[in-house]
Design a protein around this motif. Structure first.
Motif, PDB file in Angstrom:
ATOM      1  N   ASP A 260     -18.463 -33.810 -27.828  1.00  0.00           N
ATOM      2  CA  ASP A 260     -19.455 -32.922 -27.225  1.00  0.00           C
ATOM      3  C   ASP A 260     -20.865 -33.432 -27.519  1.00  0.00           C
ATOM      4  O   ASP A 260     -21.714 -33.523 -26.630  1.00  0.00           O
ATOM      5  CB  ASP A 260     -19.298 -31.496 -27.765  1.00  0.00           C
ATOM      6  CG  ASP A 260     -17.976 -30.866 -27.374  1.00  0.00           C
ATOM      7  OD1 ASP A 260     -17.482 -31.162 -26.272  1.00  0.00           O
ATOM      8  OD2 ASP A 260     -17.438 -30.079 -28.179  1.00  0.00           O
ATOM      9  N   ASP A 300     -16.707 -21.462 -26.614  1.00  0.00           N
ATOM     10  CA  ASP A 300     -15.847 -21.099 -25.495  1.00  0.00           C
ATOM     11  C   ASP A 300     -15.993 -19.611 -25.230  1.00  0.00           C
ATOM     12  O   ASP A 300     -16.271 -18.815 -26.142  1.00  0.00           O
ATOM     13  CB  ASP A 300     -14.383 -21.415 -25.808  1.00  0.00           C
ATOM     14  CG  ASP A 300     -14.145 -22.916 -25.940  1.00  0.00           C
ATOM     15  OD1 ASP A 300     -14.990 -23.691 -25.445  1.00  0.00           O
ATOM     16  OD2 ASP A 300     -13.127 -23.305 -26.541  1.00  0.00           O
ATOM     17  N   ASP A 302     -13.619 -17.562 -24.478  1.00  0.00           N
ATOM     18  CA  ASP A 302     -12.407 -16.789 -24.752  1.00  0.00           C
ATOM     19  C   ASP A 302     -12.554 -15.982 -26.038  1.00  0.00           C
ATOM     20  O   ASP A 302     -13.595 -16.006 -26.700  1.00  0.00           O
ATOM     21  CB  ASP A 302     -11.183 -17.700 -24.822  1.00  0.00           C
ATOM     22  CG  ASP A 302     -11.322 -18.790 -25.888  1.00  0.00           C
ATOM     23  OD1 ASP A 302     -12.231 -18.687 -26.737  1.00  0.00           O
ATOM     24  OD2 ASP A 302     -10.525 -19.742 -25.876  1.00  0.00           O
ATOM     25  N   GLY A 305     -13.444 -18.030 -29.120  1.00  0.00           N
ATOM     26  CA  GLY A 305     -14.840 -18.454 -29.100  1.00  0.00           C
ATOM     27  C   GLY A 305     -15.790 -17.343 -29.473  1.00  0.00           C
ATOM     28  O   GLY A 305     -16.766 -17.551 -30.203  1.00  0.00           O
ATOM     29  N   LEU A 331     -19.294 -20.769 -22.644  1.00  0.00           N
ATOM     30  CA  LEU A 331     -18.940 -21.715 -21.598  1.00  0.00           C
ATOM     31  C   LEU A 331     -17.938 -21.124 -20.609  1.00  0.00           C
ATOM     32  O   LEU A 331     -17.150 -20.239 -20.968  1.00  0.00           O
ATOM     33  CB  LEU A 331     -18.339 -22.970 -22.225  1.00  0.00           C
ATOM     34  CG  LEU A 331     -19.254 -23.727 -23.195  1.00  0.00           C
ATOM     35  CD1 LEU A 331     -18.462 -24.805 -23.926  1.00  0.00           C
ATOM     36  CD2 LEU A 331     -20.423 -24.352 -22.447  1.00  0.00           C
ATOM     37  N   ASP A 333     -14.562 -20.779 -18.376  1.00  0.00           N
ATOM     38  CA  ASP A 333     -13.170 -21.035 -18.748  1.00  0.00           C
ATOM     39  C   ASP A 333     -12.772 -22.470 -18.418  1.00  0.00           C
ATOM     40  O   ASP A 333     -13.126 -23.001 -17.357  1.00  0.00           O
ATOM     41  CB  ASP A 333     -12.233 -20.071 -18.010  1.00  0.00           C
ATOM     42  CG  ASP A 333     -12.365 -18.644 -18.526  1.00  0.00           C
ATOM     43  OD1 ASP A 333     -12.925 -18.470 -19.622  1.00  0.00           O
ATOM     44  OD2 ASP A 333     -11.918 -17.715 -17.821  1.00  0.00           O
ATOM     45  N   HIS A 335     -13.648 -25.217 -19.882  1.00  0.00           N
ATOM     46  CA  HIS A 335     -14.646 -26.246 -20.139  1.00  0.00           C
ATOM     47  C   HIS A 335     -15.058 -26.260 -21.611  1.00  0.00           C
ATOM     48  O   HIS A 335     -15.053 -25.231 -22.292  1.00  0.00           O
ATOM     49  CB  HIS A 335     -15.904 -26.011 -19.291  1.00  0.00           C
ATOM     50  CG  HIS A 335     -15.804 -26.552 -17.898  1.00  0.00           C
ATOM     51  ND1 HIS A 335     -15.675 -27.894 -17.625  1.00  0.00           N
ATOM     52  CD2 HIS A 335     -15.804 -25.922 -16.696  1.00  0.00           C
ATOM     53  CE1 HIS A 335     -15.615 -28.070 -16.312  1.00  0.00           C
ATOM     54  NE2 HIS A 335     -15.679 -26.888 -15.729  1.00  0.00           N
ATOM     55  N   ASP A 336     -15.421 -27.456 -22.077  1.00  0.00           N
ATOM     56  CA  ASP A 336     -16.162 -27.605 -23.318  1.00  0.00           C
ATOM     57  C   ASP A 336     -17.459 -28.317 -22.940  1.00  0.00           C
ATOM     58  O   ASP A 336     -17.625 -28.743 -21.787  1.00  0.00           O
ATOM     59  CB  ASP A 336     -15.346 -28.366 -24.373  1.00  0.00           C
ATOM     60  CG  ASP A 336     -14.840 -29.703 -23.870  1.00  0.00           C
ATOM     61  OD1 ASP A 336     -15.532 -30.342 -23.050  1.00  0.00           O
ATOM     62  OD2 ASP A 336     -13.752 -30.128 -24.295  1.00  0.00           O
TER      63      ASP A 336
END
Length: 587
Positions: A260, A300, A302, A305, A331, A333, A335-336
């Motif tokens: 990242d 993230d 979710d 995250g 971010l 869904d 994806h990073d």
């Protein structure tokens, strides 16, 4: 001869030097108990107030206020530069002063830092002929210039490739590069991995992260905890981010992975750093806010995250004031940061950073999910849930504004909310009652420095006491000022078993920590610490600090459990801590 003198050499040089001999050759020293005294060479005093301590390998001049090591004395008395003073002592010891960065390609193994620097050169050279690693980096989108900037390399699929290159394994084992076999001998820790060097704020390699190219169940492997490398006190990419900035960094983006950071930098966003497989710590925040006034946490979107973001929020609340800002970016869904910046580009990514949630939006938004603001009970519950978090904030504009926002949400007058927050402060500060959130305690007063200061004094008097301190991970979580510095001192004395107070002072030369050590040593010289009972006193104070940390962590997890279900790991942790707490009470 140009090049930096390795710190490990300076440490060894001071160990070879007797400060009494150095100063005694220049001043008329007289024995005074366990020390030596003389008249100050820096003032015109008539009575002796200049002392030399053989045990600490330091001098103290109460007339001029000067103090330090043999190197410091030569710089002051002989008017030498630092390098000249080191060369003078080296000549007396019959050793040559090594330099880093010269044309000599010989591997100089004077300490763990040198071993790490040599390993980085080895890994980078290996990457040139490792087609599998090159193909992996190309597949991930990393170009040659970026790989060079971050010093990316490759550890061959061999048990002894680095071992043979370094030859002398001692310092490489200390640096976590090699692993000692039970039967004798050593072998390489990193094998068949793309290597990411981790640098400290001065640009020195202190550890590595390796991404496997095989079927290893551990996709990423970090260096182990060493005297130089601590996951909770270092950030990947911070040095590179600061080097990229022509002026102050506008913000720092905190992400989770090496790639990242690397890909954001390649796409024109160099202000990214990564935690090293651990949650954000107060030590991380200290590093971040030294480099910028704005921190952007990127997670993230979710549940995992958001839980990680919540843990970061709890750490950052006591660090925020009117000059510091913290926002939270979630971010899309799937994806990073690595994949997202490659898909949408830097401009669109920066736009998302600009839309990140403020600290108050995230805090009240997450708490608001648990209540019904349309009911009186729900609004009362929101005030109760927000209270322990607002209490962590420092007095200032942000706290005032957040109280105003909470007042709007709950319809409770701000004056009543202020009274609610002030109520605990009227009670006597101390150990929280069972079930009381740790965040409701008073902020530590200036007196909270005293236990840490006393332990530091004891360690400076007898550094061997560092080996008597256990439960280091728990001790590091004690919420008292100065604990980070104490942990660094313990780590230093663990890494250098023969070190004296002078070695630590030289290691921290020119830093606020070094000045703090000078003050403690001066206090110790004026009122020497008795030898009897040193270990007993140390154990008593450390036990108190550890117990405080244990209670704080238990209360933190209990408070979290009221807001969300604990993870399996957190449940195991709290059960283990509570058992440990019962054991301490029963002992």
């Amino acid at each position: 001869m140009s090049g930096r003198i390795p710190e490990s050499f300076i440490h060894d040089l001071l160990a070879r030097t007797d400060i009494v001999e150095i100063i005694g050759a220049r001043l008329d020293l007289k024995r005074a108990g366990k020390e030596y005294k003389a008249r100050s060479p820096f003032t015109n005093e008539k009575s002796p107030s200049f002392f030399v301590s053989p045990s600490k390998q330091m001098f103290f001049d109460f007339s001029s206020g000067k103090n330090g090591t043999a190197i410091s004395f030569l710089m002051e008395y002989d008017r030498l530069s630092f390098v000249e003073a080191v060369e003078e002592l080296a000549q007396r010891a019959g050793v040559e002063v090594p330099r880093e960065g010269g044309r000599n390609d010989r591997v100089v193994m004077d300490g763990p830092l040198d071993a790490l620097a040599a390993a980085q050169r080895f890994f980078r050279e290996q990457l040139r002929s490792a087609q599998g690693a090159i193909d992996y980096l190309k597949k991930r989108g990393v170009n040659g210039e970026t790989a060079k900037t971050f010093g990316i390399g490759f550890a061959p699929d061999s048990w002894d490739a680095l071992t043979h290159f370094l030859q002398d394994p001692k310092h490489a084992v200390e640096a976590g590069l090699l692993i000692q076999k039970d039967s004798g001998g050593v072998y390489d820790r990193f094998r068949n991995r793309v290597m990411f060097p981790i640098r400290d704020t001065r640009g020195r390699v202190i550890g590595f992260g390796g991404r496997t190219l095989g079927n290893d169940p551990a996709k990423y492997l970090n260096s182990p905890e060493t005297a130089l490398f601590h996951k909770g006190r270092n950030l990947y990419g911070l040095y590179e981010a600061r080097q990229s900035a022509k002026s102050n960094l506008p913000y720092l983006l905190v992400v989770e992975g090496y790639m990242d950071v690397v890909m954001l930098a390649q796409h024109g966003i160099p202000e990214a750093v990564a935690t090293l497989g651990t949650a954000t710590t107060r030590e991380h925040l200290g590093l971040l806010f030294k480099a910028t006034n704005k921190v952007v946490f990127c997670f993230d979107g979710d549940r995992a995250g958001r839980a990680a973001a919540w843990r970061a929020l709890e750490q950052v609340l006591p660090e925020i004031d009117g000059t510091r800002e913290c926002v939270f970016m979630f971010l899309p869904d799937g994806h990073d940061p690595d994949t997202l910046v490659q898909e949408i580009g830097a401009e669109a990514f920066r736009a998302l950073v600009g839309e990140a949630q403020t600290l108050s939006q995230f805090l009240f938004g997450e708490l608001g999910r648990q209540v019904n603001l349309g009911s009186m009970d729900g609004r009362a519950k929101l005030a109760a849930l927000a209270r322990p978090h607002l209490e962590k904030l420092r007095e200032g504009p942000l706290r005032v504004l957040m109280l105003g926002e909470l007042s709007n949400l709950t319809r409770i007058p701000r004056a009543d909310l202020e009274s609610m927050l002030k109520a605990p402060a009227a009670a006597e500060a101390g150990t929280p009652e069972a079930g009381e959130p740790v965040s409701t305690r008073q902020r530590p007063s200036g007196n909270a420095h005293r236990p840490v200061r006393r332990v530091m004094q004891l360690l400076l008097e007898d550094p061997r006491l560092a080996d008597r301190i256990d439960n280091l991970e728990l001790l590091a979580q004690a919420e008292v000022p100065g604990i980070e510095v104490l942990m660094e001192a313990i780590d230093f004395f663990h890494a250098h078993p023969e070190a004296t107070a002078a070695h630590l002072l030289e290691f921290w030369r020119g830093t606020p920590k070094g000045k703090g050590v000078e003050k403690l040593l001066l206090q110790g010289a004026e009122a020497p610490v008795g030898e009897s009972g040193l270990e007993a006193e140390l154990r008593q104070i450390v036990g108190m600090l550890t117990q405080r940390a244990l209670k704080a962590r238990v209360q933190q997890l209990l408070a979290e459990s009221r807001l969300r279900p604990l993870t399996e790991a957190e449940t195991r942790e709290i059960n283990a801590l509570m058992q440990q707490q019962k054991g301490r009470v029963g002992s």
